[in-house]
Design an enzyme around this catalytic site. Sequence first.
Site, PDB file in Angstrom:
ATOM      1  N   ASP A 246      28.404  24.843  40.708  1.00 30.98           N
ATOM      2  CA  ASP A 246      29.421  23.795  40.491  1.00 30.98           C
ATOM      3  C   ASP A 246      29.476  23.763  38.604  1.00 30.98           C
ATOM      4  O   ASP A 246      28.343  23.626  38.147  1.00 30.98           O
ATOM      5  CB  ASP A 246      29.443  22.707  40.896  1.00 30.98           C
ATOM      6  N   CYS A 284      41.991  41.916  36.474  1.00 31.71           N
ATOM      7  CA  CYS A 284      42.336  40.798  37.333  1.00 31.71           C
ATOM      8  C   CYS A 284      43.480  40.896  37.768  1.00 31.71           C
ATOM      9  O   CYS A 284      44.335  41.312  37.191  1.00 31.71           O
ATOM     10  CB  CYS A 284      42.064  39.408  36.683  1.00 31.71           C
ATOM     11  N   CYS A 286      45.178  38.296  39.359  1.00 30.47           N
ATOM     12  CA  CYS A 286      45.675  37.079  39.637  1.00 30.47           C
ATOM     13  C   CYS A 286      47.323  36.819  39.358  1.00 30.47           C
ATOM     14  O   CYS A 286      47.508  37.544  38.320  1.00 30.47           O
ATOM     15  CB  CYS A 286      44.816  35.918  39.023  1.00 30.47           C
ATOM     16  N   CYS A 289      47.288  37.192  35.130  1.00 34.95           N
ATOM     17  CA  CYS A 289      47.060  38.412  34.691  1.00 34.95           C
ATOM     18  C   CYS A 289      48.205  39.243  34.934  1.00 34.95           C
ATOM     19  O   CYS A 289      48.578  40.217  34.010  1.00 34.95           O
ATOM     20  CB  CYS A 289      45.783  38.994  34.944  1.00 34.95           C
ATOM     21  N   HIS A 315      43.553  31.382  36.320  1.00 35.37           N
ATOM     22  CA  HIS A 315      42.946  32.590  36.174  1.00 35.37           C
ATOM     23  C   HIS A 315      41.432  32.351  36.117  1.00 35.37           C
ATOM     24  O   HIS A 315      40.437  33.122  36.627  1.00 35.37           O
ATOM     25  CB  HIS A 315      43.199  33.138  34.634  1.00 35.37           C
TER      26      HIS A 315
HETATM   27 ZN   LIG Z   1      43.492  36.777  36.025  1.00 30.50          ZN
END
Ligand SMILES: [Zn+2]
Length: 353
Positions: A246, A284, A286, A289, A315
């Site tokens: 974490d 990426c 996401c 992006c 992101h």
């Molecule tokens: Zn991303």
Amino acid sequence: MQLAHGAVETPCFMPVGTAATVKGLTPAELRAAQTQVVLANTYHLWLRPGLDTIEAAGGIHRFMAWDGPILTDSGGFQVFSLESRRRIDDDGVTFASHLDGSEHRFTPENVVAFQQRIGSDVAMVLDVCVKLPASHEELEGAVRLTTAWARRSSAVAVHAQTKLFAIVQGGLDAALRERSARDVIELDFPGYAIGGLSVGETREAMYAMARSTAALLPADKPRYLMGVGTMRDCIAAIDCGVDCFDSVYPTRCGRNGRAMTRGGELNLFNAAFVRDFSPLDPSCDCPTCTAYTRAYLAHCFRSKEMLGPRLLSYHNVYALNALMREARDAIGAGQWETFKARTTLAQSSQSSG
Ligand SMILES: [Zn+2]
């Protein structure tokens, strides 16, 4: 890991929601970013909003509207970083709140009770964390108390839904680490954490100690390295035999304009990004992006628009979770060494933008 609010595939990264909120991200976004477990801090929740409010809300899951697994730390790390505002004795630790100076006391028993009552899936024992470098006496004392407190914690009745993990201390002293690990393994916890690393030592020293400590811990139980969250460190931690970690790193970087990418980290305040209309990380997929350019994100940060930290936090968490998913696939396919070499090389060839 089989937890009360669901199964968790490992290795996994756990974003930190200090005050029952992963800064800037909603539970739906965390879910969409493939987050499996969220971490929350006992120290912060104890002080505000406090046990009564969380219990009245129906527990920590309902309060923060996250129905997946939650791991809470014991507050030990936060209390010991207060330094001048805490007094430690064999029975527990008394400290002054950073919010209003009011006095509070943590004991191994009341910290476990707090985590059970708010409904944590994984509770951590109260431990003594020492800032490095530290003397042998200090480290030895921390290990002695951490073991004694782990023993008292394990004697506290834990609800079936809360698994209690112990913590191994010992700084960079291999013999102390071994003693600490042996002591807590004897108490037979369902999981073990490696604490007291990532607190000021070099990367190499941290990796070496994480590797030797992880090797001492039972292979059939989760091993958790506390406070690690860069792409490079997560890959190294997995290689050390660690299952979960974490850190506030991905969301803190997200708020500060620092992007975590497979090719290394980028500082969106750099002038080069002002007219860079390429995606943040071409590898990426996401929403940040696929929809926005580096130029737009750089503009948001320069203009102090709140969307910038939100998009970049998303992101960063997504990218780290995606890396973990690929790591799991690579391990499953017997391709770990190849995956590790490729990822580590990409991370070190361009470490900052
Ligand atoms: Zn991303």
